[in-house]
Design a protein around this motif. Structure first.
Motif, mmCIF file in Angstrom:
data_model
loop_
_atom_site.group_PDB
_atom_site.id
_atom_site.type_symbol
_atom_site.label_atom_id
_atom_site.label_comp_id
_atom_site.label_asym_id
_atom_site.label_seq_id
_atom_site.Cartn_x
_atom_site.Cartn_y
_atom_site.Cartn_z
ATOM 1 N N TYR A 80 0.447 6.035 3.291
ATOM 2 C CA TYR A 80 1.294 5.202 4.156
ATOM 3 C C TYR A 80 2.149 4.193 3.397
ATOM 4 N N CYS A 81 1.828 3.973 2.114
ATOM 5 C CA CYS A 81 2.382 2.806 1.427
ATOM 6 C C CYS A 81 3.522 3.172 0.485
ATOM 7 N N GLY A 82 4.595 2.408 0.565
ATOM 8 C CA GLY A 82 5.779 2.653 -0.265
ATOM 9 C C GLY A 82 5.526 2.453 -1.745
ATOM 10 N N LEU A 83 4.456 1.729 -2.112
ATOM 11 C CA LEU A 83 4.166 1.488 -3.531
ATOM 12 C C LEU A 83 3.399 2.634 -4.173
ATOM 13 N N ARG A 84 2.999 3.632 -3.399
ATOM 14 C CA ARG A 84 2.149 4.723 -3.905
ATOM 15 C C ARG A 84 2.732 5.329 -5.176
ATOM 16 N N VAL A 85 1.852 5.727 -6.064
ATOM 17 C CA VAL A 85 2.267 6.199 -7.389
ATOM 18 C C VAL A 85 3.246 7.374 -7.285
ATOM 19 N N SER A 86 3.105 8.213 -6.261
ATOM 20 C CA SER A 86 3.985 9.384 -6.135
ATOM 21 C C SER A 86 5.394 9.033 -5.665
ATOM 22 N N ASN A 87 5.605 7.818 -5.239
ATOM 23 C CA ASN A 87 6.955 7.445 -4.793
ATOM 24 C C ASN A 87 7.831 7.119 -6.006
ATOM 25 N N ARG A 88 8.601 8.117 -6.419
ATOM 26 C CA ARG A 88 9.397 7.955 -7.633
ATOM 27 C C ARG A 88 10.728 7.260 -7.367
ATOM 28 N N PRO A 137 5.875 2.960 9.573
ATOM 29 C CA PRO A 137 6.114 4.145 8.736
ATOM 30 C C PRO A 137 7.171 3.885 7.664
ATOM 31 N N HIS A 138 6.916 4.408 6.481
ATOM 32 C CA HIS A 138 7.855 4.293 5.360
ATOM 33 C C HIS A 138 8.385 5.697 5.057
ATOM 34 N N HIS A 139 9.702 5.854 5.096
ATOM 35 C CA HIS A 139 10.337 7.188 4.966
ATOM 36 C C HIS A 139 10.007 7.917 3.667
ATOM 37 N N ASP A 140 9.647 7.192 2.606
ATOM 38 C CA ASP A 140 9.322 7.858 1.339
ATOM 39 C C ASP A 140 7.831 8.140 1.190
ATOM 40 N N THR A 141 7.105 8.213 2.292
ATOM 41 C CA THR A 141 5.671 8.500 2.228
ATOM 42 C C THR A 141 5.330 9.688 3.131
ATOM 43 N N PRO A 142 4.270 10.436 2.786
ATOM 44 C CA PRO A 142 3.912 11.620 3.589
ATOM 45 C C PRO A 142 3.510 11.283 5.026
ATOM 46 N N LEU A 143 2.934 10.122 5.243
ATOM 47 C CA LEU A 143 2.453 9.806 6.592
ATOM 48 C C LEU A 143 3.600 9.606 7.594
ATOM 49 N N ALA A 144 4.797 9.384 7.078
ATOM 50 C CA ALA A 144 5.945 9.176 7.972
ATOM 51 C C ALA A 144 6.228 10.426 8.814
ATOM 52 N N LYS A 145 5.717 11.591 8.357
ATOM 53 C CA LYS A 145 5.973 12.847 9.102
ATOM 54 C C LYS A 145 4.996 13.038 10.263
ATOM 55 N N ALA A 152 7.979 -2.882 -1.567
ATOM 56 C CA ALA A 152 8.256 -2.225 -0.291
ATOM 57 C C ALA A 152 7.053 -1.463 0.230
ATOM 58 N N LEU A 153 6.059 -2.196 0.771
ATOM 59 C CA LEU A 153 4.918 -1.530 1.403
ATOM 60 C C LEU A 153 5.443 -0.688 2.557
#
Ligand code: SAH
Length: 354
Positions: free
Chosen positions: A57-65, A229-237, A305-306
């Motif tokens: 859910y979080c925009g800071l997640r390591v996979s968010n490049r 929801p953060h658009h650059d995270t998987p949970l946004a779907k 950007a959480l």
């Protein structure tokens, strides 16, 4: 699950404005009677958005490049903390993405002890220091406590294990998070936890269980806010939302928490203030007695950007809103959670009896 005549799940799921008003009035009455009209301030420094976790859910997640990463130097954090103290705010909160290498923990322990010493030299009682740095080992938490930090915030995010699993990658487990909360309490921190509200798959029954979880865990501080929801995270779907009104439900959760736990501290979260212009006013009326104005350097605020469009309010505008709700901003006191001291007292009594 019921509390003093309130059926938790029924209240949370009700769309009746009359019931909402009754609940808010009861929470406000309880809060004024037991805690008065003071709202305590923690100057928030988000010193790094580097994170090795991958929360869905979080925009800071390591996979968010797509996020520019920053990491403040120790000297910068110390300068900011002291500037907050000189502005008359007696407590700060240090928050960051997760990087609990021993080297980083050592660096932050240095920051904490220097902040404590220097602020104390300027005037007692010195800066109160809250940390919100995620999961660590017992030894690391202890190191930071010994350096002078005395409150720690670690949200359980959802006490419903199914929801927790849904919003975290498999290697981030519920049991580990719970264990961290127990470590923190054992070390002697004032311990805060909390949940996000309106997560996919999260039901009103889950939220009612969250309230009971807080009571059972005997927590000192609580921070709850709507999931955004953060658009650059998987949970946004995700599409499986049960809770439709995350804002109203958050206010009701706060009001119920205030009734169930009169002596804890409860923050009016930034997320709550971000999704609705009435967030601060209603959050305070529902029993919120802590605010955390953001003192992260302007140029990095957008990068922490959480969730998207995170806006920050100045201390002055927070003051005006709190006052218009009929409450007083209190900068000069640490404003610790009385629950912490009540809990120590109760433990002492138990020991005395044994
Ligand atoms: N890494 C630290 C602190 C940073 S995250 C920790 O794990 O505690 C702080 C809190 O922001 C999280 O606990 C979470 O509840 C909240 N948060 C993260 N993403 C969010 C989102 N998309 N919407 C609302 N709150 C969010």
């Amino acid at each position: 699950m019921r509390f003093m005549g309130w059926d938790l799940e029924a209240v949370l799921s009700s769309a009746d404005p009359g019931l909402f008003g009754q609940l808010l009035a009861a929470a406000e009455k309880n809060r004024l009677a037991f805690r008065g009209d003071e709202v305590y301030v923690r100057g928030l420094i988000e010193y790094s958005n580097q994170c090795r976790r991958d929360c869905l859910y979080c925009g800071l997640r390591v996979s968010n490049r797509s996020l520019e990463r920053y990491h403040l130097q120790a000297e910068e954090i110390i300068e900011l903390g002291l500037a907050i103290y000189r502005a008359g705010i007696t407590s700060i909160a240090l928050q960051a993405g997760e990087n609990s290498s021993d080297r980083e923990v050592e660096r932050i322990a240095g920051v904490v002890s220097e902040l404590r010493e220097k602020s104390m030299q300027e005037r007692p009682p010195g800066l109160g220091v809250t940390l919100s740095l995620g999961e660590m080992t017992y030894r690391q938490y202890k190191r930071l406590y010994d350096a002078g930090a005395h409150r720690y915030l670690l949200r359980i995010e959802s006490s419903d294990v199914q929801v927790f699993k849904r919003i975290h990658p498999p290697r981030q487990v519920y049991e580990r998070r719970l264990e961290c909360l127990h470590y923190l309490k054992d070390i002697g921190y004032q311990v805060g936890t909390g949940v996000m509200i309106g997560l996919p798959g999260q039901s009103y029954a889950s939220l009612a269980a969250d309230l009971n979880f807080f009571v059972e865990q005997d927590i000192d501080m609580l921070g709850m806010g709507p999931y955004i929801p953060h658009h650059d995270t998987p949970l946004a779907k995700a599409r499986d939302y049960i809770i439709q009104d995350a804002f109203g439900t958050s206010i009701k959760m706060m009001a119920l928490a205030r009734l169930m736990m009169p002596d804890i501290n409860m923050v009016v979260s930034t997320a709550l203030q971000n999704i609705n212009p009435e967030g601060l006013r209603l959050g305070v009326k529902a029993g919120g007695n802590v605010v955390m104005p953001v003192f992260t350097p302007q140029e990095h605020q957008a990068e922490y950007a959480l969730y998207p469009n995170k806006e920050t309010k100045s201390l002055e505008s927070i003051r005006l809103e709190v006052e218009s709700a009929g409450y007083r901003l209190c900068l000069s006191k640490w404003g610790d959670s009385p629950h912490y001291f009540n809990r120590q007292l109760a433990a002492g009594k138990k020991e005395g009896l044994a």
